[in-house]
Design a protein around this motif. Structure first.
Motif, PDB file in Angstrom:
ATOM      1  N   ASP A   1       0.724  -1.291   0.107  1.00 23.53           N
ATOM      2  CA  ASP A   1       0.171   0.116  -0.003  1.00 23.53           C
ATOM      3  C   ASP A   1       0.993   1.138   0.225  1.00 23.53           C
ATOM      4  O   ASP A   1       0.584   2.443  -0.743  1.00 23.53           O
ATOM      5  CB  ASP A   1      -0.873   0.004   1.150  1.00 23.53           C
ATOM      6  N   TRP A   2       1.816   1.150   0.882  1.00 18.69           N
ATOM      7  CA  TRP A   2       2.737   2.316   0.688  1.00 18.69           C
ATOM      8  C   TRP A   2       3.382   2.717  -0.599  1.00 18.69           C
ATOM      9  O   TRP A   2       3.579   3.631  -1.047  1.00 18.69           O
ATOM     10  CB  TRP A   2       4.028   2.161   1.896  1.00 18.69           C
ATOM     11  N   ALA A   3       3.781   1.389  -1.418  1.00 17.70           N
ATOM     12  CA  ALA A   3       4.369   1.590  -2.694  1.00 17.70           C
ATOM     13  C   ALA A   3       3.373   2.268  -3.672  1.00 17.70           C
ATOM     14  O   ALA A   3       3.965   3.030  -4.283  1.00 17.70           O
ATOM     15  CB  ALA A   3       4.940   0.280  -3.253  1.00 17.70           C
ATOM     16  N   ARG A   4       1.987   1.813  -3.373  1.00 13.55           N
ATOM     17  CA  ARG A   4       1.292   2.537  -4.365  1.00 13.55           C
ATOM     18  C   ARG A   4       1.039   3.952  -3.943  1.00 13.55           C
ATOM     19  O   ARG A   4       0.852   4.907  -4.919  1.00 13.55           O
ATOM     20  CB  ARG A   4      -0.045   1.742  -4.182  1.00 13.55           C
ATOM     21  N   LEU A   5       0.771   4.439  -2.764  1.00 13.60           N
ATOM     22  CA  LEU A   5       0.751   5.659  -2.269  1.00 13.60           C
ATOM     23  C   LEU A   5       1.950   6.670  -2.715  1.00 13.60           C
ATOM     24  O   LEU A   5       1.802   7.754  -3.052  1.00 13.60           O
ATOM     25  CB  LEU A   5       0.785   5.861  -0.833  1.00 13.60           C
TER      26      LEU A   5
END
Length: 692
Positions: free
Chosen positions: A549-553
């Motif tokens: 999720d952090w990579a997407r954000l």
């Protein structure tokens, strides 16, 4: 007054425990009296129409239909809200509720204050207004006092009331900032000022030796200014002054808080803070002297101000320069002196300047130089240059504090962590957009450029105690780590969404660690979801961001930008904590039944969720291991882009050497600041422990 008798009866133990039911009885008795003093209206619309016509409210009907306003009022009242403590209800009606001009009638219930706040901040957007009402009525989010107090009122102060200013080394700048501070104090603002650029006592002015009077006379001017400009007597002016520990006048600065200080130099009402680079602590650890420098001599030699220089890197260069006036002091003796001053007065605050700038995502735009009255605001600042008549001024960036707090208990129990953070960010954004502090041009300019906000939290100790977790435990640190990592994620997500919706990024975004992606590296290589099984159960129904999720954000932020240059700051909530029936900020409690005196009335406040079971999880801060308290703050700090107001609690048995060790430990753990040091005399028994 019957409610005061009932409230004091809390301490009269039965079967060995406090009579907590007496506090609720006191709240209901106060509620009955408030209802008798409440002005009556035929209905919500008639109430608003009348109060708008009489000049109490802004004209809400310029943006909303009667049906809209009625819907929001019905929504607020549908919750059947009741205050959960005497302190909560008395604090609301005495300090927040709208009153008639003669102060004899109440014009608002809690629901009415919530609706007025939502109507004002939503600016005609009914979808947002509904979400604001829900967040406040469910007490998942609480705006800071200036917002909750003033929003929607026709005659109101600013929605923000905390400001940071920096003085340049000129009489023009001193006069300009003195006036700005008074203007901000006039509207109820607390103002912190950085004096580190001022030349030291005895330095030359226009070549005349020994002409400069140093920082202390300017401190006296500011103290008098805040006492004079006090919001028409309704609220005392509040100010703080900061000085770099390497400034020549640092000893004079600290001496102003001595109990036996000369009245000509003693500072009684101003707060004091020291700006301390890492170099000072390194010298103290090695037992070496540190040198203080005459700042004007530094400026003459290098063309730079001492406080603007990276002293960790350039300290030796300053030492070696023959034109720089300097003198040695013992670093360890200075730590002891700081500790002694804190034992006497609670001051100075300590700002770990190197820690703050090392973690600063906007370090390529500018440096963090100081903090605010409560030491949780850390934003870049640039100096304003004030010219003579006919010359153009160069206005830099000053700072305003736009704050609000999540109630951890209610956020967790609602299961609406992401929704609560998003709504909070929207409400804080509205405050930023609506704040036009025109009498402080540096503040105005920075707010327009950076849209900075400071979302914080309260009720951490309350949540831990309610769930039978000890504040000093690894489980508490595990919870705090996971909760605030998620708050960071969702605040970034909402800031990105606002930037995408509006097509507006904060000024200089492309130079930030957000744009380069460096900021996200720790979240891509570590999983901040809980490790402890019991803590995992607490989050069972709450989605938490994974490294994926952090990579997407990260990709979304790099594509769309962020609206806010700064998002998170954990302030030392007090009044708003009482209204929410919450423990303050992320701090441990001081007493299971807190004693507060207002005027000639004493109020007793049992901590929330207190019972014979949770009593054992409500250890007083004065009996806690301060190293473990610092450890918990250190788990949260990496996820907070600004700072955390952190109080040290010590007793009469604590030595100055031990207090100095805590300063060094906090520096090593990466804290950005220490707020007050609170001291308790263990030789005096408290009423709580001896009540029968």
């Amino acid at each position: 007054m019957r409610y005061l008798e009932l409230n004091s009866a809390v301490l009269q133990k039965q079967n060995g425990f406090f009579q907590l039911e007496k506090d609720l009885e006191a709240a209901r008795a106060f509620e009955a009296e408030a209802e008798q003093q409440m002005r009556r209206f035929p209905g919500p619309i008639e109430r608003l129409r009348t109060l708008i016509a009489e000049g109490y409210y802004e004209d809400f009907f310029a943006r909303y239909s009667e049906a809209d306003v009625l819907e929001l009022s019905d929504l607020a009242y549908s919750y059947g809200f009741r205050f959960q403590s005497f302190m909560a209800i008395s604090k609301f009606y005495k300090d927040y509720a709208l009153k008639s001009n003669d102060k004899k009638q109440y014009l608002e219930h809690y629901e009415d204050r919530v609706v007025a706040t939502a109507l004002h901040l939503a600016q005609g957007n009914m979808e947002k207004a509904r979400s604001y009402v829900r967040a406040m009525m469910e007490q998942r989010y609480q705006p800071a006092t200036p917002t909750f107090l003033n929003a929607g009122r026709a005659r109101r102060g600013e929605l923000v009331s905390c400001f940071l200013l920096e003085l340049d080394d000129s009489l023009n700048s001193i006069g300009f900032n003195l006036n700005t501070a008074m203007q901000l104090s006039k509207i109820g603002g607390g103002v912190a000022l950085n004096l580190s650029k001022l030349r030291a006592r005895g330095e030359p002015i226009k070549g005349v030796a020994h002409a400069a009077k140093g920082v202390v006379p300017v401190m006296k001017l500011l103290e008098d200014a805040f006492n004079y400009a006090d919001q028409m007597g309704q609220r005392k002016g509040a100010g703080a002054v900061y000085l770099n520990v390497f400034h020549w006048d640092v000893e004079d600065f600290l001496d102003t808080k001595k109990i036996n200080a000369d009245e000509k130099s003693r500072i009684q009402t101003l707060s004091l803070g020291l700006i301390v680079p890492q170099k000072f602590f390194e010298l103290a650890e090695r037992g070496e002297d540190f040198y203080v420098f005459a700042p004007y001599s530094v400026y003459q030699a290098f063309g730079e101000h001492l406080d603007d220089m990276d002293l960790d890197r350039r300290y030796e260069e300053l030492l070696a320069h023959p034109a720089v006036k300097k003198r040695p002091l013992s670093a360890r003796a200075m730590l002891t002196r700081i500790a002694q001053t804190q034992f006497e007065s609670g001051y100075p605050y300590i700002i770990y300047k190197t820690n703050a700038n090392r973690a600063h995502p906007l370090k390529r735009l500018g440096q963090i130089k100081m903090s605010n009255l409560c030491t949780e605001i850390f934003q870049l600042q640039t100096t304003s240059f004030i010219g003579d008549y006919g010359q153009d001024d160069q206005i830099g960036y000053d700072i305003s504090c736009n704050l609000g707090s999540l109630n951890i208990v209610n956020v967790m129990e609602s299961g609406q962590l992401a929704e609560s953070v998003h709504t909070a960010m929207d409400m804080l954004t509205a405050v930023s957009d609506l704040s036009q502090v025109s009498n402080a041009p540096g503040v105005y300019r920075a707010n327009q450029a950076f849209h900075s906000v400071g979302l914080g939290a309260m009720n951490l100790h309350g949540f831990l105690a309610k769930n039978h977790l000890r504040y000093e435990s690894e489980e508490a640190r595990d919870f705090a780590r996971s909760f605030f990592a998620a708050v960071n994620f969702y605040s970034l997500e909402r800031s990105m969404q606002i930037a995408r919706e509006r097509g507006v990024r904060f000024e200089g975004f492309e130079l930030s660690d957000y744009a380069s992606g460096v900021y996200f590296d720790p979240y891509l290589t570590q999983d901040f979801r809980p490790r402890n099984e019991k803590v995992q159960q607490l989050f069972a129904h709450i989605p938490l961001p994974s490294p994926e999720d952090w990579a997407r954000l990260k990709k979304q932020v790099q594509q769309h930008g962020l609206y806010h240059a700064y998002r998170l700051a954990i302030a030392p909530t007090q009044s708003i904590s009482y209204i929410q029936n919450a423990t303050p900020s992320i701090a441990p409690i001081v007493d299971v039944v807190e004693t507060r005196t207002y005027g000639n009335a004493t109020t007793y406040y049992p901590v929330p969720f207190l019972s014979e079971e949770t009593f054992w999880y409500y250890k007083s801060a004065y009996h806690m291991d301060m190293y473990r308290v610092i450890d918990l703050v250190a788990e949260i700090q990496p996820h907070v882009d600004q700072g955390i107001s952190t109080v040290l609690y010590v007793t009469s048995e604590t030595s100055t050497r031990e207090l100095a060790r805590l300063y060094i430990y906090a520096w090593k753990k990466g804290l950005k600041s220490l707020y007050y040091t609170r001291t308790k005399n263990l030789s005096v028994e408290e009423c709580v422990s001896c009540a029968v």
